[in-house]
Design a protein around this motif. Sequence first.
Motif, PDB file in Angstrom:
ATOM      1  N   GLU A 161       0.838  -1.209   0.000  1.00  0.00           N
ATOM      2  CA  GLU A 161       0.000   0.000   0.000  1.00  0.00           C
ATOM      3  C   GLU A 161       0.870   1.254   0.000  1.00  0.00           C
ATOM      4  OE1 GLU A 161      -3.475   2.291   2.538  1.00  0.00           O
ATOM      5  OE2 GLU A 161      -2.971   0.237   3.058  1.00  0.00           O
ATOM      6  N   ASN A 162       1.952   1.242   0.766  1.00  0.00           N
ATOM      7  CA  ASN A 162       2.840   2.417   0.803  1.00  0.00           C
ATOM      8  C   ASN A 162       3.518   2.659  -0.534  1.00  0.00           C
ATOM      9  OD1 ASN A 162       2.317   3.200   3.426  1.00  0.00           O
ATOM     10  ND2 ASN A 162       3.911   1.883   4.288  1.00  0.00           N
ATOM     11  N   GLU A 163       3.931   1.602  -1.218  1.00  0.00           N
ATOM     12  CA  GLU A 163       4.537   1.771  -2.540  1.00  0.00           C
ATOM     13  C   GLU A 163       3.526   2.353  -3.525  1.00  0.00           C
ATOM     14  OE1 GLU A 163       7.801  -1.871  -2.583  1.00  0.00           O
ATOM     15  OE2 GLU A 163       5.704  -2.303  -3.099  1.00  0.00           O
ATOM     16  N   ARG A 164       2.294   1.882  -3.460  1.00  0.00           N
ATOM     17  CA  ARG A 164       1.249   2.386  -4.354  1.00  0.00           C
ATOM     18  C   ARG A 164       0.953   3.854  -4.052  1.00  0.00           C
ATOM     19  NH1 ARG A 164      -1.517  -1.735  -5.177  1.00  0.00           N
ATOM     20  NH2 ARG A 164      -2.203  -2.033  -3.046  1.00  0.00           N
ATOM     21  N   LEU A 165       0.872   4.202  -2.771  1.00  0.00           N
ATOM     22  CA  LEU A 165       0.626   5.598  -2.404  1.00  0.00           C
ATOM     23  C   LEU A 165       1.765   6.487  -2.874  1.00  0.00           C
ATOM     24  CD1 LEU A 165      -0.821   5.087   1.179  1.00  0.00           C
ATOM     25  CD2 LEU A 165      -2.061   5.968  -0.814  1.00  0.00           C
ATOM     26  N   ASP A 166       2.998   6.021  -2.696  1.00  0.00           N
ATOM     27  CA  ASP A 166       4.155   6.799  -3.158  1.00  0.00           C
ATOM     28  C   ASP A 166       4.106   6.997  -4.670  1.00  0.00           C
ATOM     29  OD1 ASP A 166       5.165   7.028  -0.591  1.00  0.00           O
ATOM     30  OD2 ASP A 166       6.593   5.364  -0.814  1.00  0.00           O
ATOM     31  N   ARG A 167       3.800   5.934  -5.414  1.00  0.00           N
ATOM     32  CA  ARG A 167       3.721   6.031  -6.873  1.00  0.00           C
ATOM     33  C   ARG A 167       2.614   6.988  -7.286  1.00  0.00           C
ATOM     34  NH1 ARG A 167       0.366   3.583 -10.098  1.00  0.00           N
ATOM     35  NH2 ARG A 167      -0.110   1.937  -8.626  1.00  0.00           N
ATOM     36  N   ASN A 168       1.449   6.876  -6.657  1.00  0.00           N
ATOM     37  CA  ASN A 168       0.334   7.766  -6.998  1.00  0.00           C
ATOM     38  C   ASN A 168       0.664   9.214  -6.673  1.00  0.00           C
ATOM     39  OD1 ASN A 168      -1.443   5.890  -8.119  1.00  0.00           O
ATOM     40  ND2 ASN A 168      -2.160   5.256  -6.113  1.00  0.00           N
TER      41      ASN A 168
ATOM     42  N   VAL B 252       3.693  10.597  -6.656  1.00  0.00           N
ATOM     43  CA  VAL B 252       4.663  11.066  -7.650  1.00  0.00           C
ATOM     44  C   VAL B 252       3.966  11.347  -8.977  1.00  0.00           C
ATOM     45  CG1 VAL B 252       6.674  10.353  -9.028  1.00  0.00           C
ATOM     46  CG2 VAL B 252       6.671  10.010  -6.563  1.00  0.00           C
ATOM     47  N   GLU B 253       3.050  10.477  -9.399  1.00  0.00           N
ATOM     48  CA  GLU B 253       2.320  10.706 -10.647  1.00  0.00           C
ATOM     49  C   GLU B 253       1.471  11.972 -10.562  1.00  0.00           C
ATOM     50  OE1 GLU B 253       0.185   7.096 -11.554  1.00  0.00           O
ATOM     51  OE2 GLU B 253       2.038   5.980 -11.906  1.00  0.00           O
ATOM     52  N   MET B 254       0.860  12.202  -9.409  1.00  0.00           N
ATOM     53  CA  MET B 254       0.048  13.404  -9.240  1.00  0.00           C
ATOM     54  C   MET B 254       0.916  14.657  -9.292  1.00  0.00           C
ATOM     55  SD  MET B 254      -2.865  14.148  -6.356  1.00  0.00           S
ATOM     56  CE  MET B 254      -3.016  12.413  -6.097  1.00  0.00           C
ATOM     57  N   LEU B 255       2.105  14.593  -8.703  1.00  0.00           N
ATOM     58  CA  LEU B 255       3.015  15.743  -8.763  1.00  0.00           C
ATOM     59  C   LEU B 255       3.416  16.053 -10.196  1.00  0.00           C
ATOM     60  CD1 LEU B 255       5.371  15.193  -5.691  1.00  0.00           C
ATOM     61  CD2 LEU B 255       3.525  16.869  -5.944  1.00  0.00           C
ATOM     62  N   GLN B 256       3.610  15.015 -11.012  1.00  0.00           N
ATOM     63  CA  GLN B 256       3.928  15.238 -12.424  1.00  0.00           C
ATOM     64  C   GLN B 256       2.773  15.952 -13.130  1.00  0.00           C
ATOM     65  OE1 GLN B 256       7.186  15.031 -12.294  1.00  0.00           O
ATOM     66  NE2 GLN B 256       7.168  14.174 -14.339  1.00  0.00           N
ATOM     67  N   GLU B 257       1.541  15.540 -12.855  1.00  0.00           N
ATOM     68  CA  GLU B 257       0.373  16.197 -13.437  1.00  0.00           C
ATOM     69  C   GLU B 257       0.316  17.660 -13.003  1.00  0.00           C
ATOM     70  OE1 GLU B 257      -2.909  13.850 -12.080  1.00  0.00           O
ATOM     71  OE2 GLU B 257      -2.331  12.122 -13.284  1.00  0.00           O
ATOM     72  N   LEU B 258       0.599  17.904 -11.741  1.00  0.00           N
ATOM     73  CA  LEU B 258       0.577  19.278 -11.234  1.00  0.00           C
ATOM     74  C   LEU B 258       1.649  20.138 -11.896  1.00  0.00           C
ATOM     75  CD1 LEU B 258      -0.092  18.542  -7.476  1.00  0.00           C
ATOM     76  CD2 LEU B 258      -1.585  19.841  -9.013  1.00  0.00           C
ATOM     77  N   ARG B 259       2.798  19.557 -12.183  1.00  0.00           N
ATOM     78  CA  ARG B 259       3.870  20.318 -12.851  1.00  0.00           C
ATOM     79  C   ARG B 259       3.416  20.779 -14.237  1.00  0.00           C
ATOM     80  NH1 ARG B 259       7.329  16.149 -10.378  1.00  0.00           N
ATOM     81  NH2 ARG B 259       8.425  17.192  -8.696  1.00  0.00           N
ATOM     82  N   VAL B 260       2.749  19.900 -14.965  1.00  0.00           N
ATOM     83  CA  VAL B 260       2.244  20.263 -16.284  1.00  0.00           C
ATOM     84  C   VAL B 260       1.197  21.366 -16.156  1.00  0.00           C
ATOM     85  CG1 VAL B 260       0.926  19.415 -18.266  1.00  0.00           C
ATOM     86  CG2 VAL B 260       2.758  18.012 -17.283  1.00  0.00           C
ATOM     87  N   MET B 261       0.268  21.177 -15.218  1.00  0.00           N
ATOM     88  CA  MET B 261      -0.796  22.156 -15.026  1.00  0.00           C
ATOM     89  C   MET B 261      -0.225  23.499 -14.582  1.00  0.00           C
ATOM     90  SD  MET B 261      -4.362  21.515 -12.943  1.00  0.00           S
ATOM     91  CE  MET B 261      -3.918  19.878 -12.545  1.00  0.00           C
TER      92      MET B 261
END
Length: 187
Positions: free
Chosen positions: A19-26, A28-37
């Motif tokens: 669960e912690n690995e999945r939360l970390d991955r999610n 990081v992916e959300m931060l990438q989306e925020l960088r684009v936005m």
Amino acid sequence: MPNAADIAGNSDYGRHETENERLDRNWVEMLQELRVMQTGVQILTGFLLTLPFQASFDRLDSSQRTGYLVLVVLAALVTGLVLTPVSLHRGLFGRGIKSRLVANSDRVVRVSLASVGLLVAGTVALVFDVVVGRTAALVVGGSLIVVLLILWLAFPFFVRRKGSGAERKSDASSREAREHDADESGS
């Protein structure tokens, strides 16, 4: 797009993660989306903030000036929204509640995306209002909102629905193949 429970780690998606690995991955992916936005919001905000310093700004009528000021406030609010997950992370860091951080940041990102859509459509409508006229501005601004709704809501929904059927077939085929292999090796 997965729901908040999926993002928080309640769905496997074929990955073998804790669960912690999945939360970390999610996260990081959300931060990438925020960088684009954030980049898009910065460009639009910069554009809006330079307009009053143009010589032709004095020729705007009161509706155009009001629209402009609404867009400036919206740009500031969108900037705040896009930065909210960062602030949330700072406030919750090290408290062992990453699932809440990820789920709530997901909600903020969704609201941010909708707000970016309004900002884009509003900015384009303002430009059309000044250059071509109010009717063109309303048509183009309204059309942009519809197109963005299709791209950002309907298209992901369609892809999700289309993919879920294919993925179920793939999973069933894989399961049947494993069962077939197990039967043959046991014979």
